[in-house]
Design a protein around this motif. Sequence first.
Motif, mmCIF file in Angstrom:
data_model
loop_
_atom_site.group_PDB
_atom_site.id
_atom_site.type_symbol
_atom_site.label_atom_id
_atom_site.label_comp_id
_atom_site.label_asym_id
_atom_site.label_seq_id
_atom_site.Cartn_x
_atom_site.Cartn_y
_atom_site.Cartn_z
ATOM 1 N N GLN A 1 0.827 -1.197 0.000
ATOM 2 C CA GLN A 1 0.000 0.000 0.000
ATOM 3 C C GLN A 1 0.862 1.248 0.000
ATOM 4 N N GLY A 2 2.139 1.090 0.239
ATOM 5 C CA GLY A 2 3.046 2.215 0.202
ATOM 6 C C GLY A 2 3.134 2.923 1.544
ATOM 7 N N ASP A 3 4.180 3.710 1.685
ATOM 8 C CA ASP A 3 4.387 4.513 2.878
ATOM 9 C C ASP A 3 3.586 5.801 2.719
ATOM 10 N N ILE B 1 2.655 11.366 0.504
ATOM 11 C CA ILE B 1 2.343 12.773 0.771
ATOM 12 C C ILE B 1 3.520 13.661 0.389
ATOM 13 N N ASP B 2 4.722 13.193 0.688
ATOM 14 C CA ASP B 2 5.926 13.961 0.337
ATOM 15 C C ASP B 2 6.045 14.153 -1.172
ATOM 16 N N ALA B 3 5.512 13.188 -1.929
ATOM 17 C CA ALA B 3 5.532 13.288 -3.398
ATOM 18 C C ALA B 3 4.358 14.128 -3.914
ATOM 19 N N GLY B 4 3.500 14.592 -3.001
ATOM 20 C CA GLY B 4 2.358 15.409 -3.410
ATOM 21 C C GLY B 4 1.101 14.611 -3.677
ATOM 22 N N GLY C 1 -8.167 10.757 -4.932
ATOM 23 C CA GLY C 1 -7.346 11.760 -4.277
ATOM 24 C C GLY C 1 -6.895 12.850 -5.221
ATOM 25 N N PHE C 2 -5.757 13.469 -4.865
ATOM 26 C CA PHE C 2 -5.195 14.587 -5.622
ATOM 27 C C PHE C 2 -3.691 14.409 -5.763
ATOM 28 N N ILE C 3 -3.133 15.142 -6.703
ATOM 29 C CA ILE C 3 -1.685 15.342 -6.748
ATOM 30 C C ILE C 3 -1.475 16.845 -6.734
ATOM 31 N N ARG C 4 -0.757 17.320 -5.739
ATOM 32 C CA ARG C 4 -0.563 18.748 -5.560
ATOM 33 C C ARG C 4 0.435 19.322 -6.550
ATOM 34 N N GLN D 1 6.920 7.270 -6.568
ATOM 35 C CA GLN D 1 5.724 6.924 -5.792
ATOM 36 C C GLN D 1 4.487 6.585 -6.629
ATOM 37 N N LEU D 2 4.398 7.037 -7.868
ATOM 38 C CA LEU D 2 3.222 6.697 -8.684
ATOM 39 C C LEU D 2 3.047 5.186 -8.852
ATOM 40 N N PRO D 3 4.118 4.419 -9.108
ATOM 41 C CA PRO D 3 3.921 2.965 -9.219
ATOM 42 C C PRO D 3 3.330 2.360 -7.949
ATOM 43 N N VAL D 4 3.666 2.920 -6.786
ATOM 44 C CA VAL D 4 3.117 2.433 -5.524
ATOM 45 C C VAL D 4 1.611 2.681 -5.496
#
Length: 211
Positions: A32-34, A39-42, A189-192, A203-206
């Motif tokens: 599921q990822g960290d 969040i750090d990746a937006g 969700g969103f990507i900031r 992080q997108l692959p996660v």
Amino acid sequence: MTRTQKTVFILVALIALVLGLTINKVLSGKGQGDPTALIDAGIILLPQSRNLPDVTMTDQDGKPVAVNALKDKWSLLFFGYTFCPDICPTTLAQLRQIKSELPPEAVDKLQIVLVSVDPNRDTPKQLKQYLGYFDPQFQGLTATSVEDIQKLANAVSIPFIPADTSKPNYTVDHSGNLAVIGPDGTQRGFIRAPLNNAKLVAQLPVMLNRK
């Protein structure tokens, strides 16, 4: 067994139980990822998914598309327009670069969609030509009614300010954030903005491995 030994035995058993539950929780969340790294990746994931409105738009090939039927792949919706002087070309160029650095299995699960906030000028033909400068596989959506576009934008919490089309060379105020739509057709969700290419490539692959 003395009372002290019993107490120690119970404490050891409790500690083992807590450790077991903790390890099980970690293992069950594997893949599921960290959340902190996401969040750090937006990447901001919603605690509950949101349904998209029943709005039909037109794609870059002139075909009707029901926005609540965007399924089977993860979709990144970017609200912009082809006459945009800055945010849009920059964002689309970044998305092209990010896509080029993702592993093939991640690319297969992803589609990039530009939703026009300028239906007055963004015809399907205009969208197709514009997106072709970045990536022919990028999709575009437009509509005859700005109200339909606003309905979608408001539903995914990425509003924009409709332009005064009576002015020559008008611009449209809009966000650089992306709406994340899951393969089930709901918003996840969103990507900031601004996009961080390196972190998103990691992080997108996660995110794309989620159900």
